[in-house]
Design a protein around this motif. Structure first.
Motif, short mmCIF file in Angstrom:
data_model
loop_
_atom_site.label_atom_id
_atom_site.label_comp_id
_atom_site.label_asym_id
_atom_site.label_seq_id
_atom_site.Cartn_x
_atom_site.Cartn_y
_atom_site.Cartn_z
N TRP A 76 -0.95 8.96 -5.39
CA TRP A 76 -1.54 10.18 -4.84
C TRP A 76 -0.62 10.94 -3.89
N TYR B 265 -3.81 8.71 5.41
CA TYR B 265 -5.27 8.80 5.25
C TYR B 265 -5.88 7.40 5.14
N SER B 266 -5.20 6.51 4.43
CA SER B 266 -5.74 5.16 4.27
C SER B 266 -5.77 4.41 5.60
N LEU C 1 0.82 -1.21 0.00
CA LEU C 1 0.00 0.00 0.00
C LEU C 1 0.86 1.26 0.00
N TRP D 78 -1.39 10.10 1.59
CA TRP D 78 -2.46 9.11 1.50
C TRP D 78 -2.14 7.81 2.22
N ILE D 79 -0.88 7.56 2.55
CA ILE D 79 -0.60 6.35 3.33
C ILE D 79 -1.20 6.50 4.73
N LEU E 286 -8.74 5.83 7.59
CA LEU E 286 -10.01 5.30 7.10
C LEU E 286 -10.18 3.84 7.52
N GLY E 287 -9.13 3.04 7.36
CA GLY E 287 -9.20 1.64 7.76
C GLY E 287 -9.47 1.48 9.24
N LEU F 225 0.08 3.84 -2.98
CA LEU F 225 -0.50 5.14 -2.65
C LEU F 225 0.49 6.28 -2.84
#
Length: 492
Positions: free
Chosen positions: A171, A178-179, A163, A175-176, A182-183, A167
């Motif tokens: 992006w 942000y992901s 990932l 985003w690493i 979110l997870g 990511l």
């Protein structure tokens, strides 16, 4: 029963144990992702927030330091304050700090957010493991649960690298984080929905003095070892930190002997194979962080692979890791836990020895694919069985502490191993640079680190052979005759 919900309305169907285990394992998965997701993104993070060489390493070190130093406190808090509420609090803190790391515009904010991430992880890991062990008492069910735990732990580490590459390239490095945020929110929702309320507060008081002393000792130890990689082992700050760690650990031992509410009560080591499991986990852990770091660096610096290709290249490791974790309980039932641990460590040692043959002119297919697959198999089987040994026979009231202890030994062992192996690799590279091209010198350093890792694992296998004779999956009992980690029926 464990899955009975506290309620005042009409009866409702309780969640299936498999669904509850999946929610708990997802918590372990997300913290393993956060551990490794930054590795391939470090060059981009450095330029993004203007980090120096030493500052870049602290993007990793801040998380590892807080995580390793506070795991014991997190485990004990879970036992005394309630495992479900500790897990939910840890997930909320983890999600918020991950978002803050992604939004960080300065190095100080980013490093602080990573430290808070480590604090959240220190609450999540022991609480989730204790809940899983409470859900599955000793027996075949626990073996399968630990297999799942091992699979998601290994898969999380490999998925983080993948990932991170995807990511970052698509992006950007933010985003690493942000992901991960979110997870974590999704995991939090699943835990709140599926994990039932169980007995909350246990009898006893929190050992604040012992917790503060051991947390400071581990902080000094981890800080000293991580700083030594850049400043050198003779640096006065490094030496002072390591001496402080020794003094504080000695003080902790004295304090614990005199306190009725000790953070690590002696009863934790009077049943089962807790000490053996933790010793072996520390030895195996001493090579696992360095493995991911050196593999990623070799793929990018020497083989010239992109961040995305580096992440994709570690998929075989994740696959064999999940396979090994699935097979571990079956193998253990056939040949016994002791033989399984020994065979797993020798398998992993063989893979490391194979890696010690890498070259500056190698390729992914010839130099990495085979040994990575072999290491993934041995690592996952060993992790499952060592975790099982580390929680074997532990009374229910200490399950969170046992989970915190085994995670602490793995994390601190990993930091110690990385410091020592990085020093070895750097020394070999510096010596070789005088007479070899740069890439060949770098490859020589990694070969030395992988060769030393193979030797550590081979010695660990011999230790396992001596200490785990006759070890198998057998039910154990607490002093009152109930099976260890017997589910409780009361609710908060």
């Amino acid at each position: 029963m464990y899955l009975r919900r506290a309620q005042t309305g009409p009866a409702s169907a309780a969640p299936r144990p498999g669904a509850v285990l999946a929610a708990l394992a997802a918590g372990q998965f997300i913290i393993m992702v956060a551990t490794s997701i930054v590795n391939v993104a470090l060059p981009h993070i450095r330029s993004g927030v203007g980090l120096s060489d030493s500052g870049t390493t602290w993007v990793v070190n801040a998380y590892s330091l807080a995580f390793g130093a506070l795991l014991l406190a997190g485990g004990r808090a879970a036992d005394l304050l309630g495992r479900r509420r500790t897990l939910i609090a840890g997930l909320a803190l983890f999600a918020g700090s991950s978002l803050a790391a992604g939004l960080a515009a300065s190095s100080s904010v980013l490093i602080t957010a990573r430290a808070v991430q480590g604090l959240g992880a220190a609450a999540i890991a022991p609480a989730a493991l204790a809940l899983a062990m409470e859900l599955f008492p000793s027996g075949a069910g626990r073996g399968r649960a630990l297999g799942v735990w091992g699979a998601v732990s290994g898969a999380g580490g490999a998925a983080g690298v993948l990932l991170g590459g995807v990511l970052t390239q698509a992006w950007g490095w933010s985003w690493i984080f942000y992901s991960v945020a979110l997870g974590t929110v999704l995991v939090l929702a699943a835990v709140a929905r599926l994990v039932p309320r169980t007995a909350g507060r246990k009898s006893g008081r929190f050992d604040l003095l012992g917790t503060a002393t051991v947390s400071l000792a581990l902080t000094c130890l981890v800080w000293g070892l991580t700083t030594a990689r850049d400043a050198g082992w003779t640096d006065t700050r490094v030496l002072g930190s390591l001496v402080g760690a020794v003094v504080l650990l000695a003080a902790f031992v004295v304090i614990e002997r005199r306190r009725p509410n000790a953070l690590i009560p002696p009863r934790l080591f009077t049943t089962g194979r807790v000490a053996t499991g933790n010793l072996l986990m520390a030895l195996m852990g001493s090579v696992w962080i360095a493995l991911f770091v050196f593999l990623s660096l070799y793929q990018q610096q020497v083989l010239g692979m992109s961040a995305l290709a580096t992440g994709l290249g570690q998929l075989p490791f994740a696959m064999t890791n999940m396979l090994g974790a699935t097979l571990a309980p079956r193998i253990s039932r056939r040949i016994g836990a002791g033989a399984t641990v020994t065979a797993a460590l020798f398998t992993e040692a063989g893979g490391m020895l194979w890696l010690s043959r890498i070259s500056a002119h190698g390729s992914y297919l010839t130099d990495l694919l085979g040994p990575m697959s072999l290491i993934g198999l041995g690592l996952s089987i060993g992790f499952v069985q060592m975790t099982a040994l580390s929680v074997e026979g532990v009374p229910t009231q200490d399950a969170g502490l046992a989970g915190g202890l085994v995670n602490t030994t793995r994390q601190v062992g990993g930091v110690i191993g990385l410091a020592a192996l990085a020093t070895l690799a750097g020394s070999v590279t510096a010596h070789a640079s005088a007479r070899r091209p740069h890439l060949e010198a770098v490859a020589a350093g990694y070969r030395a680190a992988f060769g030393a890792s193979a030797a550590i694992l081979a010695v660990s296998a011999i230790v396992a052979l001596l200490l785990t004779r006759g070890a198998g999956h057998r039910p154990t009992s607490t002093a009152n005759g109930r099976p260890a980690s017997q589910p409780q029926t009361s609710d908060i």
